[in-house]
Design a protein around this motif. Structure first.
Motif, PDB file in Angstrom:
ATOM      1  N   PHE A 255       0.850  -1.182   0.000  1.00 56.66           N
ATOM      2  CA  PHE A 255       0.000   0.000   0.000  1.00 56.66           C
ATOM      3  C   PHE A 255       0.884   1.230   0.000  1.00 56.66           C
ATOM      4  O   PHE A 255       2.077   1.177   0.308  1.00 56.66           O
ATOM      5  CB  PHE A 255      -0.931   0.013   1.218  1.00 56.66           C
ATOM      6  N   PHE A 256       0.288   2.376  -0.345  1.00 57.46           N
ATOM      7  CA  PHE A 256       0.978   3.647  -0.205  1.00 57.46           C
ATOM      8  C   PHE A 256      -0.029   4.708   0.209  1.00 57.46           C
ATOM      9  O   PHE A 256      -1.216   4.632  -0.101  1.00 57.46           O
ATOM     10  CB  PHE A 256       1.685   4.057  -1.506  1.00 57.46           C
ATOM     11  N   ARG A 257       0.463   5.716   0.965  1.00 58.64           N
ATOM     12  CA  ARG A 257      -0.352   6.854   1.405  1.00 58.64           C
ATOM     13  C   ARG A 257       0.534   8.086   1.298  1.00 58.64           C
ATOM     14  O   ARG A 257       1.761   8.003   1.429  1.00 58.64           O
ATOM     15  CB  ARG A 257      -0.846   6.688   2.832  1.00 58.64           C
ATOM     16  N   SER A 258      -0.095   9.239   1.067  1.00 57.67           N
ATOM     17  CA  SER A 258       0.681  10.455   0.887  1.00 57.67           C
ATOM     18  C   SER A 258      -0.165  11.666   1.241  1.00 57.67           C
ATOM     19  O   SER A 258      -1.394  11.564   1.411  1.00 57.67           O
ATOM     20  CB  SER A 258       1.176  10.568  -0.563  1.00 57.67           C
ATOM     21  N   GLY A 259       0.493  12.810   1.315  1.00 54.84           N
ATOM     22  CA  GLY A 259      -0.223  14.047   1.585  1.00 54.84           C
ATOM     23  C   GLY A 259       0.664  15.256   1.339  1.00 54.84           C
ATOM     24  O   GLY A 259       1.886  15.198   1.546  1.00 54.84           O
ATOM     25  N   TYR A 260       0.054  16.350   0.891  1.00 53.49           N
ATOM     26  CA  TYR A 260       0.752  17.624   0.694  1.00 53.49           C
ATOM     27  C   TYR A 260      -0.148  18.746   1.193  1.00 53.49           C
ATOM     28  O   TYR A 260      -1.369  18.731   0.989  1.00 53.49           O
ATOM     29  CB  TYR A 260       1.078  17.869  -0.774  1.00 53.49           C
ATOM     30  N   PHE A 282       4.394  14.207   2.784  1.00 50.94           N
ATOM     31  CA  PHE A 282       4.902  12.911   3.230  1.00 50.94           C
ATOM     32  C   PHE A 282       4.466  11.844   2.243  1.00 50.94           C
ATOM     33  O   PHE A 282       3.484  11.993   1.503  1.00 50.94           O
ATOM     34  CB  PHE A 282       4.402  12.573   4.643  1.00 50.94           C
ATOM     35  N   LEU A 283       5.225  10.755   2.209  1.00 52.96           N
ATOM     36  CA  LEU A 283       4.900   9.591   1.392  1.00 52.96           C
ATOM     37  C   LEU A 283       5.310   8.340   2.147  1.00 52.96           C
ATOM     38  O   LEU A 283       6.462   8.238   2.607  1.00 52.96           O
ATOM     39  CB  LEU A 283       5.624   9.650   0.043  1.00 52.96           C
ATOM     40  N   THR A 284       4.383   7.394   2.287  1.00 54.37           N
ATOM     41  CA  THR A 284       4.638   6.114   2.945  1.00 54.37           C
ATOM     42  C   THR A 284       4.286   4.990   1.980  1.00 54.37           C
ATOM     43  O   THR A 284       3.211   5.004   1.365  1.00 54.37           O
ATOM     44  CB  THR A 284       3.798   5.973   4.219  1.00 54.37           C
ATOM     45  N   TRP A 285       5.207   4.018   1.831  1.00 49.51           N
ATOM     46  CA  TRP A 285       4.970   2.868   0.958  1.00 49.51           C
ATOM     47  C   TRP A 285       5.490   1.615   1.658  1.00 49.51           C
ATOM     48  O   TRP A 285       6.586   1.610   2.221  1.00 49.51           O
ATOM     49  CB  TRP A 285       5.693   3.060  -0.381  1.00 49.51           C
ATOM     50  N   GLY A 299       9.870  -4.291   1.582  1.00 54.16           N
ATOM     51  CA  GLY A 299      10.368  -2.929   1.523  1.00 54.16           C
ATOM     52  C   GLY A 299       9.455  -1.945   2.215  1.00 54.16           C
ATOM     53  O   GLY A 299       8.243  -2.159   2.325  1.00 54.16           O
ATOM     54  N   THR A 300      10.042  -0.863   2.679  1.00 57.46           N
ATOM     55  CA  THR A 300       9.321   0.250   3.290  1.00 57.46           C
ATOM     56  C   THR A 300      10.016   1.538   2.883  1.00 57.46           C
ATOM     57  O   THR A 300      11.255   1.612   2.923  1.00 57.46           O
ATOM     58  CB  THR A 300       9.307   0.135   4.828  1.00 57.46           C
ATOM     59  N   PHE A 301       9.235   2.529   2.497  1.00 59.59           N
ATOM     60  CA  PHE A 301       9.787   3.839   2.160  1.00 59.59           C
ATOM     61  C   PHE A 301       8.986   4.905   2.899  1.00 59.59           C
ATOM     62  O   PHE A 301       7.755   4.921   2.838  1.00 59.59           O
ATOM     63  CB  PHE A 301       9.726   4.093   0.658  1.00 59.59           C
ATOM     64  N   ASN A 302       9.692   5.779   3.627  1.00 57.86           N
ATOM     65  CA  ASN A 302       9.047   6.860   4.368  1.00 57.86           C
ATOM     66  C   ASN A 302       9.783   8.164   4.090  1.00 57.86           C
ATOM     67  O   ASN A 302      10.943   8.328   4.479  1.00 57.86           O
ATOM     68  CB  ASN A 302       9.079   6.585   5.880  1.00 57.86           C
ATOM     69  N   TYR A 303       9.102   9.066   3.410  1.00 60.40           N
ATOM     70  CA  TYR A 303       9.647  10.405   3.194  1.00 60.40           C
ATOM     71  C   TYR A 303       8.773  11.409   3.934  1.00 60.40           C
ATOM     72  O   TYR A 303       7.552  11.452   3.731  1.00 60.40           O
ATOM     73  CB  TYR A 303       9.685  10.756   1.713  1.00 60.40           C
ATOM     74  N   PRO A 324      11.138   7.717  10.897  1.00 58.66           N
ATOM     75  CA  PRO A 324      10.829   6.915   9.709  1.00 58.66           C
ATOM     76  C   PRO A 324      12.039   6.156   9.190  1.00 58.66           C
ATOM     77  O   PRO A 324      13.160   6.645   9.212  1.00 58.66           O
ATOM     78  CB  PRO A 324      10.340   7.951   8.696  1.00 58.66           C
ATOM     79  N   ASP A 325      11.796   4.938   8.705  1.00 59.73           N
ATOM     80  CA  ASP A 325      12.839   4.079   8.156  1.00 59.73           C
ATOM     81  C   ASP A 325      12.490   3.757   6.708  1.00 59.73           C
ATOM     82  O   ASP A 325      11.307   3.669   6.345  1.00 59.73           O
ATOM     83  CB  ASP A 325      12.935   2.798   8.978  1.00 59.73           C
ATOM     84  N   SER A 326      13.506   3.573   5.868  1.00 59.21           N
ATOM     85  CA  SER A 326      13.310   3.217   4.463  1.00 59.21           C
ATOM     86  C   SER A 326      14.306   2.125   4.094  1.00 59.21           C
ATOM     87  O   SER A 326      15.517   2.324   4.246  1.00 59.21           O
ATOM     88  CB  SER A 326      13.507   4.436   3.557  1.00 59.21           C
TER      89      SER A 326
END
Length: 697
Positions: A255-260, A282-285, A299-303, A324-326
């Motif tokens: 899944f992914f979630r984001s916001g601006y 932010f962006l979470t995947w 995998g995990t991506f957190n910006y 956050p960890d990526s």
């Protein structure tokens, strides 16, 4: 003159003889028809059954108020409360036809499906394997005005699956909100995997409204958006979605979630004391995948644009992950080996991360060699990087590392095992410190692990606590490791994988240390004493009633300023009944003596009606906190819950929250919550919210 009953019998007998003759002529099975009343229309060649009319055919049952069966076309025409059942599939309609030869179905106002997804249509044509609906509606769980629904001008339903639909509208039952270009959905998967809505007030956000949703757009793929409107800050919006695929070769999900947001409110500063920017995002995947029995990809991506963006706008997610960890890891495993490629990345610049760009690693798990010897091997090649942070400089190195160890268990009796161990670790660094281009460190390690095991049983029964006999297991363990040169080369080694703050006992062996760039000399013994109290269990053979473990290290050659005897660590777990659980961790300084750390938790619960949890967190000269959470089910519709968080050092109730959960039918759950906060914190001192969540399909 014959009676009415006699005429009915004659007609039924004549129809039976007619159907039997037709079966003999056509060599085809004939349906069995019954009903309270019967007539035969000689003009149309139709047998007419009314009053609990029923047609039974191999694998098929048709019931209705009236059934007319044409022996020539082998078509049954049913009117009024039509129900057509084939194995586990069931169709309900006002009226329709069914051909026993071809299986062709034609119906008006038909409903089909299985919980929790149902499909209705004004007209329907097809077979049990494939039905085509016109002016269709797809709804979920229950036929109510508040139920999510999809409308379609034309919809194809095949083997418990909506394979295509056109002219789509999405909304509540009978109320279209927006349109979709195309729709495909299997009834054994979630339709709306994520739908939440929340409105309320928080001091720093103002009046707010939040909405999040995912909708299916392709096989196993759902896309949507998260939208938040905040009167004191602006609008936050971002795409969201999820994907899932399962087959014989493996599984795939993520899944992914984001916001601006262009934040117009009081943004204050981040964790480094820098001003928070106006543009925030932010962006979470997250990704999880298996291929066959041996390969995994995770995998995990957190910006985060700044350290506070989730804390300000997504408080629940921030409580779960505050740094956050990526990373991305591919691993191939067998029964006793593992081959992996691991990358850790650092898209954020407000906390320290040991980046791996990447690390290639091979592990041979403890495996038999010869003469009863157990061997293990770890080998890796990594490009490591650590950005400048505070007063620490930027570091980068390429590292080759390998450890090989041998162990030989010796068990002269069933209750005693002694295992001598030996191992060697070689590590090579490029870009070394101290004006050196590279550096190689070679270390040796010897030691032993020993254990005793004793037990005693007691003939004790207690029906209230469901105790059927007692068994006490006692297991003393003594381990020792000697690696006097483990600190060698510290002046040349880039300290990227270094020690992190921890109050627990760390791995004793250099083989298991993660901080291999920050090792210390070892001449240390570890003593632990484990106790377990068990009783018989009908389902699992035995279950633990209590477990108590003590452990401490003793350094025979301690570093300057370090005492030989470490703190004493104690862990206790009490599980005497399914409705009671108590856990505690205690760390004692034996030299004063004084408690350095104490964490406890007790849970009392009635699995159907209520639960109560009390926990404490104490760290000397740092914090002392008490937490109470309570939840009670009032009835099938309402639950209440409360939370209190008390700071004993400052005599302050840091948080108190009161909520009511409301289940709306089988489709929605609403939570009404009010919260109060105290103390220096970024969050508001008051929060009021109403959160609505779509129950998963």
């Amino acid at each position: 003159m014959p009676s009415v009953r006699a005429v009915h019998r004659l007609l039924l007998l004549g129809t039976t003889l007619f159907l039997g003759a037709a079966a003999a002529f056509g060599q085809a099975a004939q349906p069995d028809l019954t009903g309270r009343d019967f007539t035969f229309d000689a003009t149309t060649q139709e047998a007419v059954f009314t009053g609990d009319a029923r047609l039974t055919y191999p694998g098929v049952v048709l019931t209705a108020d009236e059934i007319r069966f044409n022996t020539g076309t082998r078509t049954a025409t049913a009117r009024g409360h039509l129900v057509l059942t084939a194995n586990s599939r069931r169709l309900v309609a006002d009226e329709g036809t069914y051909n026993t030869t071809t299986g062709q179905i034609s119906a008006r106002n038909l409903r089909v499906g299985q919980f929790p997804v149902y499909v209705t249509g004004e007209t329907v044509e097809g077979t049990f394997d494939a039905l085509v609906f016109t002016n269709a509606t797809v709804f979920f769980r229950e036929d109510a005005a508040y139920t999510p629904a999809i409308t379609a001008s034309r919809l194809t339903y095949t083997k418990d699956r909506i394979v295509s639909a056109d002219g789509l509208g999405v909304g509540l039952r009978g109320r279209q909100i927006f349109s979709l270009p195309r729709f495909e959905h299997s009834l054994d998967t979630d339709f709306l995997s994520y739908v939440t809505a929340q409105v309320g007030y928080r001091g720093r956000l103002g009046v707010f409204a939040e909405l999040g949703f995912d909708l299916p757009v392709a096989e196993g793929v759902k896309l949507g958006a998260d939208v938040g409107l905040y009167s004191a800050r602006g609008v936050m919006i971002g795409p969201a979605g999820s994907y899932r695929h399962n087959d014989a070769d493996g599984t795939l999900r993520g899944f992914f979630r984001s916001g601006y947001i262009n934040d117009s409110g009081a943004r204050r500063t981040d964790v480094l004391g820098r001003p928070v920017p106006r543009d925030r995002e932010f962006l979470t995947w997250e990704h999880r995948q298996t291929v066959g029995e041996h390969f995994t990809l995770d995998g995990t991506f957190n910006y985060w644009s700044d350290s506070e963006v989730l804390r300000d706008f997504r408080g629940k997610e921030f409580r779960r992950i505050q740094e956050p960890d990526s990373f991305l890891e591919a691993a191939y495993t067998t029964d006793n080996t593992s081959l992996s490629l691991f990358g850790r990345f650092h898209p954020n610049r407000y906390h320290r991360v040991q980046e791996r760009l990447p690390e290639f690693r091979f592990d041979l798990l403890p495996s038999p060699a010869a003469l009863g010897v157990i061997q293990r091997l770890n080998a890796s090649a990594a490009v490591l990087e650590s950005d400048a942070f505070g007063t620490d400089p930027a570091l980068r190195t390429s590292r080759l590392d390998a450890y090989y160890g041998l162990a030989r268990p010796i068990a002269p009796t069933p209750w005693f095992t002694f295992t001598p161990v030996a191992g060697a670790r070689v590590t090579h660094y490029t870009d070394a410190l101290g004006a050196r281009r590279d550096y190689t460190r070679s270390l040796g390690e010897v030691g032993f692990d020993s254990r005793l095991l004793a037990s005693r049983t007691f003939d004790y029964d207690n029906a209230i606590w469901e105790i059927n006999g007692l068994r006490h297991l006692v297991e003393p363990r003594l381990s020792y490791r000697y690696a006097p040169e483990a600190a060698r080369g510290r002046a040349y080694i880039p300290p990227i994988d270094r020690r992190a703050f921890s109050t627990y006992l760390q791995p004793l062996s250099i083989a298991d240390s993660r901080f291999i760039d920050d090792l210390s000399a070892l001449n240390t013994a570890r003593l632990s004493l484990g106790n377990v109290l068990q009783t018989r269990d009908a389902a699992y053979g035995s279950r633990n009633l209590a477990a108590l473990t003590f452990a401490a290290d003793y350094a025979l050659d301690p570093a300057p300023g370090v005492r030989s005897l470490s703190d004493v660590h104690t862990e206790l777990a009490l599980t005497p009944a399914p409705w009671l659980r108590f856990e505690a961790y205690h760390r004692l300084n034996p030299h004063q003596p004084s408690t350095q750390e104490l964490n406890t938790g007790i849970v009392l619960m009635d699995q159907e009606w209520w639960s109560l949890r009390l926990s404490t967190h104490f760290l000397k000269s740092n914090y002392e906190e008490y937490l109470v959470t309570y939840r009670r089910r009032l009835n099938e519709t309402f639950d209440v819950e409360a939370l209190w968080r008390y700071d004993a050092r400052n005599s302050r109730l840091n948080e108190q929250s009161y909520g009511v959960w409301h289940r709306i039918g089988q489709t929605w759950a609403a939570k009404y919550e009010v919260s109060f906060y105290d103390g220096p914190r970024r969050e508001s001192s008051f929060s009021l919210s109403v959160e609505v969540e779509l129950l998963k399909f």
